[in-house]
Write an enzyme that holds these catalytic residues in place. Structure first.
Site, short mmCIF file in Angstrom:
data_model
loop_
_atom_site.label_atom_id
_atom_site.label_comp_id
_atom_site.label_asym_id
_atom_site.label_seq_id
_atom_site.Cartn_x
_atom_site.Cartn_y
_atom_site.Cartn_z
N HIS A 65 0.85 -1.19 0.00
CA HIS A 65 0.00 0.00 0.00
C HIS A 65 0.89 1.24 0.00
CE1 HIS A 65 -3.64 -2.39 1.65
NE2 HIS A 65 -3.71 -2.25 0.34
N GLU A 68 1.54 3.85 3.07
CA GLU A 68 1.96 3.33 4.38
C GLU A 68 3.49 3.35 4.46
OE1 GLU A 68 -0.25 -0.38 4.55
OE2 GLU A 68 -2.12 0.69 4.15
N ARG A 121 -3.16 4.78 -2.25
CA ARG A 121 -3.03 3.42 -1.70
C ARG A 121 -2.70 2.37 -2.76
NH1 ARG A 121 -5.89 -0.02 2.37
NH2 ARG A 121 -6.91 -1.77 1.34
N HIS A 190 2.10 -3.38 7.09
CA HIS A 190 1.16 -2.32 6.72
C HIS A 190 1.13 -1.29 7.85
CE1 HIS A 190 -1.26 -4.27 3.35
NE2 HIS A 190 -0.48 -5.27 3.73
N GLU A 267 0.16 -4.63 11.23
CA GLU A 267 -0.21 -3.21 11.08
C GLU A 267 0.64 -2.43 12.08
OE1 GLU A 267 -2.32 -1.95 8.88
OE2 GLU A 267 -3.68 -3.56 8.30
#
Ligand code: 0X9
Ligand code: ZN
Length: 320
Positions: A65, A68, A121, A190, A267
């Site tokens: 992405h 990020e 993204r 991410h 994440e």
């Protein structure tokens, strides 16, 4: 290169070449795909040829992405540490690593191109000759239960593409993972949320080896906690239950199609104050804590280092 700021694709590619040149006995670079805009999707293999196999295979994916930015920062830091740090030396004797610092180079480059593009993204796919909206969400394009919790609208942030594996990035990475074969651990970085997610994303049902998945995820948290003096903690759970249903992601494909027994989406920080716009002042802290988390995880799995598991306890994925 440093880990006190974010770096654009040119810097990251330069760093890859530098690492390949300076640690040439351990590091190999390969290009596994060519993007729509002509960029390479690169992987770096790090392995010690002087120690005999078989070795645990670890695949680390970053930057799927675009916005990020902390993900390529963490991936490049970890890559550097694994290649040069004494902390990893023993573990490197029994492991081989595959790093993808930027899985979505067109999207990443675009997000650096102007303040307006900072929160992009997807990749930069054209979506047909007359399409108004560009880009496919590469984390909805992998061929496993494709379509659940993803959009068919090219203008959506989570556009799944016209078919599974419609994009050169996912095709190239998928083929490279297949060629490597028998991957033991897959991690895709991410942001944001501070969570360790394990499969599935396409259903809320727990995966077969949920106990082992959760146990190894706890080791990541243990390593992060130790490095942060107890200040940083991650929440652990299934990605469907914690983030809502979303299919076509790389973690589910690694787990379900390749049978990688330990597959995770991590994440990274923060928990939402800055979100995707994490300040550069946070980079060094996050990369150091994440390196410690992964070190604890892989140390446990290989029975080496401070997080070595008890020799007598059996710890196997479902592939054994
Ligand atoms: O939605 C995603 O692709 C990931 N979250 S993000 O905010 N970084 O976009 C989570 C992916 C979790 N894994 C699966 N759903 N399989
Ligand atoms: Zn993401």
């Amino acid at each position: 290169m440093d880990w006190t700021s974010f770096h654009d694709l040119t810097d990251i590619e330069g760093f890859e070449e530098w690492l390949n040149f300076t640690v040439s006995d351990l590091v190999q670079v390969a290009s596994v795909a060519r993007t729509l805009e002509g960029r390479e999707v690169r992987i770096l293999r790090i392995a010690d040829p002087s120690t005999p196999g078989p070795k645990k295979k670890i695949w680390i994916e970053g930057g799927i992405h675009a916005r990020e930015w902390i993900s390529p920062a963490v991936t490049t830091y970890l890559m550097h540490q694994v290649a040069v740090s004494p902390e990893w030396r023993d573990i490197l004797k029994v492991t081989e690593w595959y790093f993808v610092p930027v899985a979505n180079p067109d999207g990443y480059a675009y997000s650096f191109s102007s303040p307006r593009a900072r929160l992009w993204r997807k990749n930069r796919s054209k979506n047909g000759p007359s399409a108004r909206c560009k880009g496919v969400d590469l984390n909805r394009n992998w061929n496993l239960k494709w379509g659940v919790g993803a959009s068919g609208n090219p203008c959506s942030e989570t556009f799944k593409g016209k078919e599974p594996f419609s994009e050169p990035e996912t095709v190239g990475l998928g083929r490279a993972m297949q060629r490597v074969g028998d991957i033991d651990v897959f991690i895709t970085f991410h942001s944001f949320g501070q969570t360790v997610l394990y499969p599935w994303g396409w259903t809320r049902d727990p995966p077969a080896n949920v106990k082992q998945l959760s146990r190894l995820a706890k080791k990541f948290n243990e390593g992060v906690k130790a490095a942060s003096g107890g200040r940083t903690e991650y929440e652990i759970g299934g990605s469907g239950p914690l983030y809502g249903l979303a299919s076509g992601a790389s973690d589910d494909w690694a787990y379900g199609a390749l049978q990688v027994p330990f597959s995770y989406t991590i994440e990274l920080p923060d928990t939402g104050s800055y979100g995707f716009l994490l300040p550069e002042s946070e980079v060094s802290k996050v990369v150091v804590e994440t390196n410690s988390g992964v070190n604890c995880m892989i140390g446990f799995l290989t029975n080496l280092g401070p997080c070595a598991r008890n020799n007598r306890s059996k710890f196997l994925g479902f592939r054994g």
